[in-house]
Design an enzyme around this catalytic site. Sequence first.
Site: not given
Ligand code: F6P
Length: 328
Positions: A15, A76, A107, A130, A132, A134, A176
Amino acid sequence: MTTKIKRIGVLTSGGDAPGMNAALRAVVRAAAYTSLECVAIYRGYQGLIENDVKLMNARSVNNIINKGGTILKSARCLEFRTPDGRKRAFENIKKNNIDALVVIGGDGSFTGAMIFQSEFGIPVIGIPGTIDNDIYGTTRTIGYDTALNTVIEAIDKIRDTAISHNRLFFVEVMGRDAGHIALNAGIGAGAEEILIPEEDMGLDRLLESLKHSEKSGKSSSIVVIAEGDKTGKNVFEIAQYVEKNMPYYEVRVSVLGHMQRGGSPSCYDRVLASRMGVFAVESLLEGQSNVMVGVSNDKMILTPLAKAIKGKSKIDKNLIRVSDILTV
Ligand code: F6P
């Protein structure tokens, strides 16, 4: 691999997060400063597999420190999870004479980097990017501060309309499985209650608390819910449950979503990203590999990737107490 590092590769993965461009700029310029060549890899590991690369110089990263997202683009990449995908990626590492890899991501990206390093011996270093926050081994990840500011700005606006209509708003924020964004932005925006995965409040206590607030004279309220909250119900179900039990309140739900990932990085994130990018290049030159750069007590530190991935970034429980006190 004990080759002297002459050329590094850099990619952004997972992300995107505000400040990734500032980190890229720092890596490219620290490389130029130390007479290393730097190859940018587009679209994360996918671009490495497809050889989507470009040689950078100090001028290639002009005017990006203030830009959200990542000019390298991000992905990803499922293919990189397969041995065949990683083999193709390594062929391009060799083709481009890349001696070490800098991975800016979260991660999932670090797990890929660690496996890649163990299979092919190429030195790797992670920079935590990120929203998050986290990741174990750093008190702050790049993008988190900007996301907090974005969230409180959005909630401030929601508050205006909540007050005008005497409404109770449930605002879902990202994170997340972690509650860092919810807890900190919740306090920053003066939320009545904050629901996070790390602390199971339970619906009954939530209801009790909201009833107490209503009795104490509050005619509108904001409840912040982390997307990973484990109450067992999603934000709409929780809102419905509360509305059923508190019919005098008009309840609304707002899911902030991906706007939390965008925007120009805050000054804090720009400085953090700059420090981390420089430290990553310096650490590689000192022979470090398989580690992530991080910040702790305002000092740059290194943590083995394995630990950064497996460890838990704990929330500050004292903040829950602060929030409880302030919503008296
Ligand atoms: O890890 C960053 C994040 O924005 C999280 O907060 C969220 O759960 C996820 O990515 C959303 O992922 P995507 O952009 O694949 O919908």
